[in-house]
Motif scaffolding. Sequence first.
Motif: not given
Length: 599
Positions: A33-37, A83-95, A255-260
């Motif tokens: 599982a990848l977690v992209l902080g 699974v991939i989970t991500g936050t902010s720029g990590g969330g952008v990379n996940a999508i 993508a834009l919401g997680t990185a706002a």
Amino acid sequence: MAGNNYPGPPAGPVEYYFPFEQKGPEANTFEIALVLGGTGSAGTYTAGVLDFLIEALDAWARAKQEDDKARPTVPPHRVVLRVITGTSGGGVNAILAGRALNFSYPPASMTADEATRAKNPFFDLWVNSIDVEGLLATTDLNGATIPSLVCGNALDAAAKKGLDFTGGPPPYRDYLVNPLPLTVTLTNLAGIPYKMDFTGASGRSEYFIDHADFMRLAVEFTRVVKPPPYLIPPDALAVTPATMPGDWSNLQQYALGTAAFPAGFPPRKISRSAENYRYRYYTWVDEPQTATARDGFNYQQAGEAHSDWLTPDWSCVIPPDADATSYKFFALDGGCTDNEPVELARTWLAGLHARNPRDGINANRAVILVDPFAEQPPAAKTPGPNPGLLALLFPIVDTLVQANRYATADLSLFVNPNVYSRYLVTPNRPDPDAANRVGPALAGGDAITGARLGAFMGFMSKDFRAHDFMLGRRNCQAFLKWWFTVPANNKVFGTPKPKPVPRTDGRPANLELPIIPLYGSAALEQPLPDWPAGKFDPQSISDAIKNRLDAMLKVAESELPINAFKRWLLSFANRPAEDFIVNYAINAIDKELKREPKL
């Protein structure tokens, strides 16, 4: 339409939809599982890590296909991305990964030319498409309000470009599940209210509002070995393959919401089905019990875990005349409430009440955290005079990031050499000011450019972003060679087993075997990128800062409830303040550039 009587909890217990214990992987299979902080501009580093990881998995899958089946030389075990989970720029990379994995494209290595790199979705989005020039544009200031400190239109264009990416037919990817679950965190400004009824004389209810939100996606592919033997949660949005008709642009809001980034980037309006919130749960553990062993000694027996549904106060979520299928709210950076979504990934692998095997022999699942900021914290300083608002801006942001990374227990497991179910990828490189030192002298945010200036420095120069991207590729290769390993007697390995990779960094040889062996282009040494010192002059953007600030002040003046003459006088008073802010911004950037090692 929905109102106060919107359906309550789902029909069935939590375990029916979210297993308390997932069944183990198939034989000779290791699940990850990848977690992209959360990242800010350091998302460029994470993009480089993903680019090399996908290249390595593709090369290994191709080598297995081409291997001599009678006398195999390539390790036949599988690694499966669950699974991939991500936050902010990590969330952008996940999508973006969900989009990219539908196609083939060239790796963005240091030896590739610019035209080749531009065909790589990770490099093109993070290195080519987001720059300070676009962020200081004024095209977003045509309305009656100021959306954010920087121009969100540049981010809209970059997100659209990434989600419109198309490449060649996808290669054989035996490491994917279909559909692939992706989860990005969001900070819900409205929050979801929950009501708890208490018994007793008062008969009152207690409310709490949860702002830590997330969105699950299930991305489908057209060429994958077989579907996963796991349930896809009912709150996941099904995403059609990028190679088939389907509106991927709808994912732009997530993508834009997680990185706002708060204040820096504009908040994003999210639209989703309120039905998703029927499937939120909570877990608690009974108090540990004292038990007695045969030898008469007492010990603490762990309490039993339980899970139950959380039911929102629907009357506060959905107005009586609203459509429950289109619940809307404004979202900020997911890192404000969950900057390292480790639990969303871990429980997907193991189950809500289980844990992944940790010992080296039985480990068959692991969470891999990519965290660009895992550096040693600075020494405590004696507080000085009361700081002003501007001086507090970046410390406040840094506090939010630090407070929402991961629990102490999580961190201790990621760095414990005896735990084989959690691994950490973080920047490291030799100190450019001490070229003769052996081994990595800089780690975490100190080793990349994008961590400076409140994680905005990477946007200042393409040279900065290119360095961080290439360092991500180099660090990922080193991680796969020497860190993402298990003992040779691990049950996952078949015949032949991978071979240990000799170290070239002066450290002792690793007797463990790599879980992902390197083949083809992934086996070629990834060079250390040059430190990009002297590549950016903050004075070069002083006019752009002034122009944006001037446009922002004009919008602010137009909002003031005063007559035209007083507004005209105020415009003159604004000029000294404008010069002060521009100088303050330039000096802040210059100060960050002069930090060791200097940029």
